[in-house]
Scaffold this active site. Sequence first.
Site, PDB file in Angstrom:
ATOM      1  N   HIS A 154      15.263 -10.033 -14.923  1.00  0.00           N
ATOM      2  CA  HIS A 154      15.484 -10.398 -13.507  1.00  0.00           C
ATOM      3  C   HIS A 154      14.976  -9.304 -12.572  1.00  0.00           C
ATOM      4  O   HIS A 154      15.506  -9.104 -11.484  1.00  0.00           O
ATOM      5  CB  HIS A 154      16.972 -10.657 -13.223  1.00  0.00           C
ATOM      6  CG  HIS A 154      17.621 -11.565 -14.212  1.00  0.00           C
ATOM      7  ND1 HIS A 154      17.636 -12.934 -14.084  1.00  0.00           N
ATOM      8  CD2 HIS A 154      18.236 -11.293 -15.398  1.00  0.00           C
ATOM      9  CE1 HIS A 154      18.259 -13.469 -15.123  1.00  0.00           C
ATOM     10  NE2 HIS A 154      18.620 -12.492 -15.944  1.00  0.00           N
ATOM     11  N   SER A 275      -7.567   1.578   3.411  1.00  0.00           N
ATOM     12  CA  SER A 275      -7.312   0.679   4.532  1.00  0.00           C
ATOM     13  C   SER A 275      -8.189   1.114   5.701  1.00  0.00           C
ATOM     14  O   SER A 275      -8.484   2.302   5.859  1.00  0.00           O
ATOM     15  CB  SER A 275      -5.836   0.772   4.924  1.00  0.00           C
ATOM     16  OG  SER A 275      -5.667   0.465   6.295  1.00  0.00           O
ATOM     17  N   LYS A 281      -3.451   5.006   2.943  1.00  0.00           N
ATOM     18  CA  LYS A 281      -3.343   3.926   1.959  1.00  0.00           C
ATOM     19  C   LYS A 281      -4.301   4.042   0.784  1.00  0.00           C
ATOM     20  O   LYS A 281      -5.438   4.464   0.928  1.00  0.00           O
ATOM     21  CB  LYS A 281      -3.608   2.579   2.652  1.00  0.00           C
ATOM     22  CG  LYS A 281      -2.539   2.199   3.639  1.00  0.00           C
ATOM     23  CD  LYS A 281      -1.332   1.612   2.976  1.00  0.00           C
ATOM     24  CE  LYS A 281      -1.546   0.125   2.752  1.00  0.00           C
ATOM     25  NZ  LYS A 281      -0.393  -0.441   2.044  1.00  0.00           N
ATOM     26  N   GLU A 288      -4.681  -6.872  -7.558  1.00  0.00           N
ATOM     27  CA  GLU A 288      -4.263  -8.071  -6.818  1.00  0.00           C
ATOM     28  C   GLU A 288      -5.261  -9.208  -7.010  1.00  0.00           C
ATOM     29  O   GLU A 288      -4.880 -10.370  -7.169  1.00  0.00           O
ATOM     30  CB  GLU A 288      -4.106  -7.743  -5.328  1.00  0.00           C
ATOM     31  CG  GLU A 288      -2.895  -6.870  -5.060  1.00  0.00           C
ATOM     32  CD  GLU A 288      -2.879  -6.296  -3.648  1.00  0.00           C
ATOM     33  OE1 GLU A 288      -1.800  -6.233  -3.071  1.00  0.00           O
ATOM     34  OE2 GLU A 288      -3.938  -5.906  -3.124  1.00  0.00           O
TER      35      GLU A 288
END
Length: 456
Positions: A154, A275, A281, A288
């Site tokens: 979980h 970024s 960043k 992804e």
Amino acid sequence: MKLWSGRFKADFDEVAELFNDSLPFDCQMYAQDISGSIAHCAMLGKTGIIEDADAKLILKTLAQIKSDIDDGKLEVVGAEDIHSFVENELVSRIGDVGKKLHTARSRNDQVATDIRLYVRDSIDNTVELLRSLVKTLADRAEAELSTVMPAYTHMQKAQPTTLGHYLAAYANMFLRDIERFGDCRKRVNILPLGSGAAVATTFPIDRLYTAKLLGFDGVSENSLDGVSDRDFGVEYLSCAALTMLHLSRINEEFVYWSGGEFSFIKLPDEFSTGSSIMPQKKNPDVNELLRGKSGRVFGDLTALLTVMKGLPLAYNKDMQEDKEPIFDADKTLNISLRVFTRMLEKVEFDRAAMAAAAEGGFSCATECADFLASKGVPFRTAHEITGKIVLYCIENKKTLQALSLKEYKEFSDKFDKGILEAVKAESAIARRKVIGGCAKEELTRQIKVIREKLEK
Ligand code: ARG
């Protein structure tokens, strides 16, 4: 020139032609189309269906066409599909002899053969890439046999394990993918050529000979099925979809492992992006995208299932829609496997951050319950007692590792000093020696099995 102009008075509408033509995408299987034609022609020559000298000329010219396309000397444009293109080119080079190639053949059995050859090549290539991924996972797992980290259920800390155990879990998934592609390949590798348009041919062709030349394991048993079967494409796309799903899952781990709250891994600069506005960043774009690209391949599978659903026997033009999903899945899967394996070779694991995470969150509570159960306390009761101990720790801001034996004994007189060792993450891991467990010796055995399966 159209392959079918004889019966028509008017030209095909130009928009209908744009809509109908498959050459813009089936040009990708020119090599398979020419291989299929070479085998077909060799069979026509061997059986005497066409004269030997004609067969030889056709074979030589087909080989030249192939090498001209390979070398970029011949542009694949200006025909309805790849089959028409190759045949037109043949006829333009050797005239009427070239027109004999299509004897005892239809584009229906031709295209079914080409796409099987294409899928077979894709599978062989994919399996090689999967093998190298599994090897990299096994290597990296072997180096992390003692790297303690929490296992989650979980998405909450559950029990301590090792990073090696995690990586070996993914190696097992990708090993199953290899097996699955291999199983699918058996049904891909059946020759439909000789099925003709639908009900085979009156010419005395030798299908087994053609199959042997093309490396097929057998021939389709029924010509109607031969031309209309795309099950192998659906199976291939299912295998591709599952592999993408596995890539998506491990990359989901990498995305959150690389984030500030976890910081379990440091992504290599070569596989991260920045970024345009936030200078600090370092984004996991590659991971992804690996997660996101799975959606494309699931779509490819759904597309072919939907195309085939409700098609009557035998060939229907709908089936031209089998190609783009297959080509897309092949391309997506292959670049995905390549980029992920390269990234995995370089990703850095933060062992200290993982070990620290394994300590918190009461992930050794099961050890406490198991300790009592091993002293004869029924497990349900042991579970209940341990729950109370956890509550006590929460209320008093303590950890299971920080409790004294005296505190433990207040909850049960079955505790002895062994509990102080039992609740340490390292000892929890070391005691999981059963098959499948995370103890070092057992995990070493698991990795050996992974390597043995790769050898086969
Ligand atoms: N381009 C077609 C396809 O991909 C080739 C087969 C054409 N056959 C036909 N009967 N129109 O399916």
